[in-house]
Write an enzyme that holds these catalytic residues in place. Structure first.
Site, mmCIF file in Angstrom:
data_model
loop_
_atom_site.group_PDB
_atom_site.id
_atom_site.type_symbol
_atom_site.label_atom_id
_atom_site.label_comp_id
_atom_site.label_asym_id
_atom_site.label_seq_id
_atom_site.Cartn_x
_atom_site.Cartn_y
_atom_site.Cartn_z
ATOM 1 N N CYS A 184 -17.824 -6.604 -10.034
ATOM 2 C CA CYS A 184 -17.361 -6.449 -11.419
ATOM 3 C C CYS A 184 -17.621 -5.057 -11.971
ATOM 4 O O CYS A 184 -17.156 -4.726 -13.061
ATOM 5 C CB CYS A 184 -18.007 -7.509 -12.293
ATOM 6 S SG CYS A 184 -17.622 -9.160 -11.695
ATOM 7 N N ASN A 237 -12.952 -14.236 -15.560
ATOM 8 C CA ASN A 237 -13.581 -13.030 -15.018
ATOM 9 C C ASN A 237 -12.787 -12.587 -13.789
ATOM 10 O O ASN A 237 -12.804 -13.261 -12.759
ATOM 11 C CB ASN A 237 -15.037 -13.349 -14.659
ATOM 12 C CG ASN A 237 -15.785 -12.162 -14.069
ATOM 13 O OD1 ASN A 237 -15.168 -11.179 -13.638
ATOM 14 N ND2 ASN A 237 -17.104 -12.258 -14.027
ATOM 15 N N PHE A 289 -14.083 -17.225 -12.039
ATOM 16 C CA PHE A 289 -13.218 -16.150 -11.551
ATOM 17 C C PHE A 289 -11.739 -16.491 -11.596
ATOM 18 O O PHE A 289 -11.342 -17.639 -11.389
ATOM 19 C CB PHE A 289 -13.615 -15.740 -10.131
ATOM 20 C CG PHE A 289 -14.934 -15.019 -10.076
ATOM 21 C CD1 PHE A 289 -15.075 -13.787 -10.673
ATOM 22 C CD2 PHE A 289 -16.034 -15.590 -9.468
ATOM 23 C CE1 PHE A 289 -16.296 -13.120 -10.661
ATOM 24 C CE2 PHE A 289 -17.260 -14.939 -9.443
ATOM 25 C CZ PHE A 289 -17.389 -13.696 -10.040
ATOM 26 N N HIS A 341 -17.546 -5.664 -20.172
ATOM 27 C CA HIS A 341 -17.046 -6.558 -19.114
ATOM 28 C C HIS A 341 -17.514 -7.993 -19.418
ATOM 29 O O HIS A 341 -18.724 -8.264 -19.451
ATOM 30 C CB HIS A 341 -17.581 -6.119 -17.749
ATOM 31 C CG HIS A 341 -17.393 -7.180 -16.699
ATOM 32 N ND1 HIS A 341 -16.148 -7.638 -16.331
ATOM 33 C CD2 HIS A 341 -18.281 -7.892 -15.957
ATOM 34 C CE1 HIS A 341 -16.284 -8.584 -15.414
ATOM 35 N NE2 HIS A 341 -17.573 -8.752 -15.175
HETATM 36 C C1 ST9 Z 1 -15.494 -10.532 -7.289
HETATM 37 C C2 ST9 Z 1 -14.274 -11.113 -6.866
HETATM 38 C C3 ST9 Z 1 -14.019 -10.903 -5.463
HETATM 39 C C4 ST9 Z 1 -12.797 -11.516 -4.994
HETATM 40 C C5 ST9 Z 1 -12.910 -11.925 -3.633
HETATM 41 C C6 ST9 Z 1 -12.975 -13.337 -3.525
HETATM 42 C C7 ST9 Z 1 -14.279 -13.877 -3.951
HETATM 43 C C8 ST9 Z 1 -14.255 -14.403 -5.339
HETATM 44 C C9 ST9 Z 1 -15.596 -14.509 -5.985
HETATM 45 C C10 ST9 Z 1 -16.593 -13.468 -5.536
HETATM 46 C C11 ST9 Z 1 -17.765 -13.330 -6.472
HETATM 47 C C12 ST9 Z 1 -18.529 -12.062 -6.361
HETATM 48 C C13 ST9 Z 1 -19.259 -11.713 -7.619
HETATM 49 C C14 ST9 Z 1 -19.284 -10.299 -7.901
HETATM 50 C C15 ST9 Z 1 -19.044 -9.953 -9.319
HETATM 51 C C16 ST9 Z 1 -20.218 -9.319 -9.952
HETATM 52 C C17 ST9 Z 1 -20.158 -9.107 -11.424
HETATM 53 C C18 ST9 Z 1 -20.052 -10.309 -12.295
HETATM 54 O O1 ST9 Z 1 -19.435 -10.340 -13.341
HETATM 55 S S1 ST9 Z 1 -20.869 -11.631 -11.729
HETATM 56 C C19 ST9 Z 1 -20.558 -12.880 -12.858
HETATM 57 C C20 ST9 Z 1 -21.436 -12.740 -13.991
HETATM 58 N N1 ST9 Z 1 -21.400 -13.933 -14.728
HETATM 59 C C21 ST9 Z 1 -22.490 -14.715 -14.863
HETATM 60 O O2 ST9 Z 1 -23.567 -14.415 -14.378
HETATM 61 C C22 ST9 Z 1 -22.294 -15.970 -15.664
HETATM 62 C C23 ST9 Z 1 -23.211 -15.997 -16.792
HETATM 63 N N2 ST9 Z 1 -23.464 -17.355 -17.166
HETATM 64 C C24 ST9 Z 1 -22.743 -18.007 -18.100
HETATM 65 O O3 ST9 Z 1 -21.785 -17.478 -18.674
HETATM 66 C C25 ST9 Z 1 -23.230 -19.376 -18.478
HETATM 67 O O4 ST9 Z 1 -24.519 -19.572 -17.899
HETATM 68 C C26 ST9 Z 1 -22.319 -20.555 -18.056
HETATM 69 C C27 ST9 Z 1 -20.979 -20.430 -18.772
HETATM 70 C C28 ST9 Z 1 -22.108 -20.584 -16.546
HETATM 71 C C29 ST9 Z 1 -22.980 -21.869 -18.501
HETATM 72 O O5 ST9 Z 1 -23.232 -21.817 -19.872
HETATM 73 P P1 ST9 Z 1 -24.720 -22.035 -20.448
HETATM 74 O O6 ST9 Z 1 -24.680 -21.754 -21.885
HETATM 75 O O7 ST9 Z 1 -25.695 -21.235 -19.628
HETATM 76 O O8 ST9 Z 1 -24.894 -23.591 -20.245
HETATM 77 P P2 ST9 Z 1 -26.140 -24.394 -19.608
HETATM 78 O O9 ST9 Z 1 -27.419 -23.684 -19.769
HETATM 79 O O10 ST9 Z 1 -26.028 -25.781 -20.160
HETATM 80 O O11 ST9 Z 1 -25.753 -24.419 -18.054
HETATM 81 C C30 ST9 Z 1 -24.696 -25.247 -17.585
HETATM 82 C C31 ST9 Z 1 -24.847 -25.341 -16.103
HETATM 83 O O12 ST9 Z 1 -24.573 -24.046 -15.520
HETATM 84 C C32 ST9 Z 1 -25.565 -23.832 -14.500
HETATM 85 N N3 ST9 Z 1 -25.671 -22.396 -14.230
HETATM 86 C C33 ST9 Z 1 -25.833 -21.388 -15.097
HETATM 87 N N4 ST9 Z 1 -25.888 -20.212 -14.437
HETATM 88 C C34 ST9 Z 1 -25.741 -20.511 -13.133
HETATM 89 C C35 ST9 Z 1 -25.716 -19.719 -11.949
HETATM 90 N N5 ST9 Z 1 -25.839 -18.384 -11.992
HETATM 91 N N6 ST9 Z 1 -25.543 -20.332 -10.763
HETATM 92 C C36 ST9 Z 1 -25.404 -21.686 -10.683
HETATM 93 N N7 ST9 Z 1 -25.422 -22.477 -11.787
HETATM 94 C C37 ST9 Z 1 -25.606 -21.895 -12.993
HETATM 95 C C38 ST9 Z 1 -26.836 -24.421 -15.103
HETATM 96 O O13 ST9 Z 1 -27.813 -24.636 -14.112
HETATM 97 C C39 ST9 Z 1 -26.310 -25.701 -15.725
HETATM 98 O O14 ST9 Z 1 -26.243 -26.719 -14.739
HETATM 99 P P3 ST9 Z 1 -26.622 -28.232 -15.166
HETATM 100 O O15 ST9 Z 1 -28.032 -28.191 -15.651
HETATM 101 O O16 ST9 Z 1 -25.657 -28.617 -16.288
HETATM 102 O O17 ST9 Z 1 -26.416 -29.054 -13.922
#
Ligand code: ST9
Length: 359
Positions: free
Chosen positions: A129, A302, A180, A269
């Site tokens: 990103c 994203n 994504f 971003h």
């Molecule tokens: C790059 C593309 C390449 C294309 C090629 C093909 C590949 C495609 C994909 C490749 C990816 C490569 C990434 C590289 C990009 C780097 C830069 C970025 O922007 S990186 C992206 C940067 N973006 C971010 O880092 C996203 C930031 N996070 C958010 O926006 C929010 O945490 C949310 C929307 C995910 C949830 O809303 P929130 O208010 O926090 O709500 P709650 O607290 O209620 O949680 C709900 C549930 O979510 C769970 N959980 C949370 N985090 C994680 C995690 N990391 N992990 C797992 N789970 C996670 C949490 O445990 C809970 O589970 P449960 O207890 O319900 O079971």
């Protein structure tokens, strides 16, 4: 979600329970993501018509769709710029989705767009990103150090290489499935605009890159035979929140610009809703300051490095239409975040009248 044909009733039932849990977790994440819709470039029809459409090959990041999608964004940028494609002197192309093939996607893109055979090409791979921010910073350096240079910056992501079920890989990638989307964006960067054809939108006054020590493993990406393996720690939003203010202070100090955070315009971003909320909170931004970022997140998801180009485009549209009301700030900042953790920071200047109606 894959189904199993296990002969063990116990194992099969557990597996199905895991999948059901995972499905409701994904639903919770999507609900809180701030994303209304996302796009996928590759349809079932395209995949069926493609000889590489076997379950493994379709994930492989060498798909020709990446330069093709980028070419449509680049053609639009060149048309708006108003000069012939052959007058582009440099190309910087950033992608993580077509990073494992030579001759590379930037070469393919250059010929699709009709760039000169003497165009100087650079491809940025796996900058994630941060790729959009990094490309714009390099373009600034090239433009300022080569008289008359016009740099085409293109970014593209197609998420297919990272799209696979939990049975095929690490469960951690569920976050990516929630966030994504596919997209391509392009911009042209130069110094000393030639009027009246060239109309600058934003001036890049200052650019810097910061790596946060000890965060090598917070974002992990690796191209494997079956596609992209990746992981994003749930600590990412917190770590961004702890570091943005220092980057911004350093950047504005370097320019001698003195401004309150709410006196600036913002192009952040939108990596995820939690990242924008964190930045809002840390900097005490007024409602609506991150509206362009939130809008792009909501409408496109994203798109990795591409996203920040969409945000700049949305910002100039809003400024031209005076959508956010009041007098538009003259100074602003752009930030992008990627593996490293890397923070790309830019101070932007938008002199009054630089964004013409209808652009
Ligand atoms: C790059 C593309 C390449 C294309 C090629 C093909 C590949 C495609 C994909 C490749 C990816 C490569 C990434 C590289 C990009 C780097 C830069 C970025 O922007 S990186 C992206 C940067 N973006 C971010 O880092 C996203 C930031 N996070 C958010 O926006 C929010 O945490 C949310 C929307 C995910 C949830 O809303 P929130 O208010 O926090 O709500 P709650 O607290 O209620 O949680 C709900 C549930 O979510 C769970 N959980 C949370 N985090 C994680 C995690 N990391 N992990 C797992 N789970 C996670 C949490 O445990 C809970 O589970 P449960 O207890 O319900 O079971």
């Amino acid at each position: 979600m894959p189904t199993t044909t296990s002969t063990s009733p116990t194992a099969s039932t557990e597996h199905l329970t895991d999948l059901a849990d995972l499905k409701s977790k994904l639903a919770r994440m999507c609900e809180k993501s701030g994303i209304k819709q996302r796009f996928a470039h590759l349809t079932e029809e395209i995949l069926a018509a493609n000889p590489q459409s076997s379950p493994t090959a379709r994930r492989h990041p060498s798909t020709p769709a990446v330069p093709e999608l980028s070419a449509s964004a680049a053609a639009k940028a060149i048309a708006e710029w108003g000069r012939p494609a052959t007058e582009i002197t440099h190309l910087i192309f950033s992608t993580s989705s077509a990073a494992a093939r030579a001759s590379s996607a930037d070469r393919h893109l250059a010929s699709l767009v009709g760039l000169s055979p003497t165009v100087s090409r650079t491809m940025l791979s796996l900058n994630g990103c941060a790729g959009g921010g990094r490309s714009l910073q390099l373009a600034k350096e090239l433009a300022e150090n080569n008289r008359g240079a016009r740099v085409l910056v293109a970014c593209c992501e197609i998420t297919l290489p990272g799209f696979y079920g939990p049975g095929d890989g690490c469960l951690d990638n569920i976050l990516g499935q929630a966030l994504f989307g596919d997209g391509a964006g392009a911009a042209i960067v130069g110094a000393d605009p030639v009027g009246p054809v060239e109309r600058p939108l934003f001036e890049i006054a200052f650019a810097s890159q910061t790596t946060i020590p000890g965060t090598e493993d917070v974002i992990f990406m690796e191209i494997k035979k079956g596609g992209m393996d990746y992981r994003i720690s749930n600590q990412f939003p917190r770590l961004i929140g702890c570091n943005v203010e220092r980057c911004l202070i350093d950047a504005l100090d370097a320019l001698g610009v003195c401004a309150k955070w709410n006196d600036l315009f913002w192009a952040i971003h939108p990596g995820g809703r939690a990242i924008l909320d964190r930045i809002d909170g840390v900097l005490g931004l007024d409602d609506g300051k991150l509206a362009a970022s939130r809008h792009v997140l909501s409408e496109f998801g994203n798109m990795s490095g591409t996203t920040v180009i969409f945000v700049l485009d949305e910002l100039r549209r809003r400024r031209a239409a005076n959508q956010d009301g009041g007098e538009a700030p003259e100074w602003g900042v752009m930030m992008a975040f990627g593996p490293g953790i890397t923070i790309e920071t830019m101070v932007l200047h938008a002199p009054a009248g630089s964004m013409l109606e209808g652009n």
